[in-house]
Design a protein around this motif. Structure first.
Motif, mmCIF file in Angstrom:
data_model
loop_
_atom_site.group_PDB
_atom_site.id
_atom_site.type_symbol
_atom_site.label_atom_id
_atom_site.label_comp_id
_atom_site.label_asym_id
_atom_site.label_seq_id
_atom_site.Cartn_x
_atom_site.Cartn_y
_atom_site.Cartn_z
ATOM 1 N N LEU A 38 0.844 -1.194 0.000
ATOM 2 C CA LEU A 38 0.000 0.000 0.000
ATOM 3 C C LEU A 38 0.886 1.253 0.000
ATOM 4 C CD1 LEU A 38 -3.176 0.385 0.428
ATOM 5 C CD2 LEU A 38 -2.551 1.102 2.737
ATOM 6 N N ARG A 71 -0.671 6.600 3.348
ATOM 7 C CA ARG A 71 -1.657 7.685 3.245
ATOM 8 C C ARG A 71 -1.474 8.664 4.407
ATOM 9 N NH1 ARG A 71 -2.832 4.129 -0.578
ATOM 10 N NH2 ARG A 71 -4.996 3.596 -1.009
ATOM 11 N N ASN A 116 -1.994 -0.899 10.318
ATOM 12 C CA ASN A 116 -2.963 -0.448 9.321
ATOM 13 C C ASN A 116 -3.322 -1.679 8.497
ATOM 14 O OD1 ASN A 116 -4.509 0.699 7.340
ATOM 15 N ND2 ASN A 116 -2.787 1.625 6.248
ATOM 16 N N PRO A 117 -4.304 -2.448 8.982
ATOM 17 C CA PRO A 117 -4.630 -3.709 8.303
ATOM 18 C C PRO A 117 -5.489 -3.465 7.064
ATOM 19 C CG PRO A 117 -6.123 -3.383 10.132
ATOM 20 C CD PRO A 117 -5.190 -2.193 10.127
ATOM 21 N N PRO A 118 -5.637 -4.483 6.212
ATOM 22 C CA PRO A 118 -6.601 -4.348 5.109
ATOM 23 C C PRO A 118 -8.011 -4.324 5.686
ATOM 24 C CG PRO A 118 -5.709 -6.585 5.189
ATOM 25 C CD PRO A 118 -4.980 -5.787 6.233
ATOM 26 N N TYR A 119 -8.817 -3.342 5.289
ATOM 27 C CA TYR A 119 -10.143 -3.240 5.905
ATOM 28 C C TYR A 119 -11.264 -2.934 4.920
ATOM 29 C CZ TYR A 119 -8.608 1.723 6.201
ATOM 30 O OH TYR A 119 -8.128 2.984 5.950
ATOM 31 N N VAL A 157 -6.325 2.694 -6.986
ATOM 32 C CA VAL A 157 -6.290 1.766 -5.857
ATOM 33 C C VAL A 157 -6.709 0.365 -6.333
ATOM 34 C CG1 VAL A 157 -7.174 1.297 -3.542
ATOM 35 C CG2 VAL A 157 -6.869 3.666 -4.309
ATOM 36 N N ALA A 167 -3.192 -5.860 0.732
ATOM 37 C CA ALA A 167 -3.122 -4.709 1.635
ATOM 38 C C ALA A 167 -4.464 -4.004 1.785
ATOM 39 C CB ALA A 167 -2.084 -3.713 1.127
ATOM 40 N N LEU A 168 -5.457 -4.419 1.003
ATOM 41 C CA LEU A 168 -6.753 -3.727 0.992
ATOM 42 C C LEU A 168 -7.899 -4.590 1.493
ATOM 43 C CD1 LEU A 168 -6.559 -2.278 -2.654
ATOM 44 C CD2 LEU A 168 -6.292 -0.946 -0.547
ATOM 45 N N GLU A 177 -5.548 1.243 12.725
ATOM 46 C CA GLU A 177 -6.280 2.082 11.766
ATOM 47 C C GLU A 177 -7.631 1.454 11.481
ATOM 48 O OE1 GLU A 177 -4.197 3.954 8.577
ATOM 49 O OE2 GLU A 177 -5.955 3.925 7.257
#
Ligand code: GLN
Length: 301
Positions: free
Chosen positions: A107, A110, A205-208, A221, A229-230, A260
């Motif tokens: 990722l 951000r 900051n996990p994939p969420y 994206v 990562a998403l 996150e």
């Protein structure tokens, strides 16, 4: 003074082969591809290709673009028209107080994620209190490296499932002079951490993103950043379940986890955390006012 439109791009005043001509032509092509700030992006990319600053280009629109720079620019432009993110073209992205190398394997960091660093700093006004930091799903290493720059007595471990991410994070740590304080391992969330290891600060900051929502994200994206990562599974919460299961065994006494959140996920993640014996300890909003950084501690006995 203008010599009239050059060939190949309607309305471009500067002669073919000049900075002004390349910027004009590229701006038109980027606009045609529905890129939001076509002139600005054309300038950024041409500056990168020419090895100068974007503002330098405005000074002399009649300057020639050397052929190698023109070739590099054409390559970047074609990728940008295919909606590759700018950071993939330049290879770097600023995060916190430094620049990071980025790649399509992870990722792109951000600004929202900087909210987690701010939350951690506020929670530990005594910077010496943080000795061990863990970053789950470290990607470029962004969160761990930001923490290590702010907690100067700390060492840290970054875990990522993708071996290319681990290699990238190691390079970023080395470039920032943090290689001696940061270790990186390939593995799956907490399972990669050695038995008995405890951390004062756990960041993630996990994939969420819900799996079905990914194709509808902006093409930069959806098509260019790694699903690993998403993709947070059917309800977006799969990674939180795995992380929260491991978290009680990873936090030191007095330790803090900062996770996150995706938009609207706070309540659901707090319920999952309570179910694992963790206590929600506040949440920090990002600059857009979205609950972004969830703080968790051990529940007091
Ligand atoms: N913030 C990213 C986005 O919405 C998603 C990152 C993540 O899943 N952790 O584009």
């Amino acid at each position: 003074m203008s010599t009239g439109p050059g060939p190949g791009a309607a309305g471009c005043a500067d002669p073919t082969g000049t900075v002004g001509f390349f910027l004009c032509q590229a701006g038109q092509r980027l606009r045609g591809a529905a890129i939001e700030s076509p002139r600005l992006e054309a300038r950024l990319l041409l500056a990168h290709a020419m090895g100068c600053r974007a503002e330098d280009l405005l000074r002399d629109p009649r300057a020639p673009v050397p052929p190698p720079a023109a070739r590099a620019f054409a390559g970047m432009l074609a990728r940008r028209i295919d909606h590759a993110p700018i950071a993939h073209l330049t290879g770097t992205r600023g995060f916190w107080s430094f620049d990071l190398e980025v790649s399509p394997a992870t990722l792109i960091p951000r600004p929202d994620t900087e909210t987690l660093v701010e939350a951690a700093l506020e929670a530990f006004p005594d910077r010496a209190a943080v000795r061990r930091v863990l970053d789950l799903g470290t990607g470029t290493g962004a969160l761990l490296l930001a923490a290590l720059t702010e907690f100067p007595g700390a060492t840290g471990l970054g875990i990522d499932r993708a071996p290319q991410a681990v290699a990238l994070a190691r390079r970023n740590a080395a470039r920032l002079g943090l290689g001696g304080r940061a270790a990186f391992l390939a593995g799956v969330w907490g399972a990669a951490v050695g038995p008995g290891a405890r951390f004062d600060l756990v960041l993630s900051n996990p994939p969420y993103i819900e799996s079905t929502a990914i194709p509808g994200l902006m093409p930069e994206v959806a098509r260019h950043e790694p699903p690993l990562a998403l993709d947070g599974g059917p309800d977006g919460l799969a990674a939180y379940r795995a992380i929260l299961e491991a978290l009680p065994g990873l936090l030191a006494t007095g330790g803090l986890a900062v996770l996150e959140l995706g938009q609207g996920q706070r309540a659901a993640v707090e319920v999952l955390a309570r179910g694992r014996g963790l206590a929600p300890a506040g949440c920090r909003a990002d600059l857009g006012g979205i609950d972004r950084a969830l703080l968790l501690r051990h529940r007091a006995a």
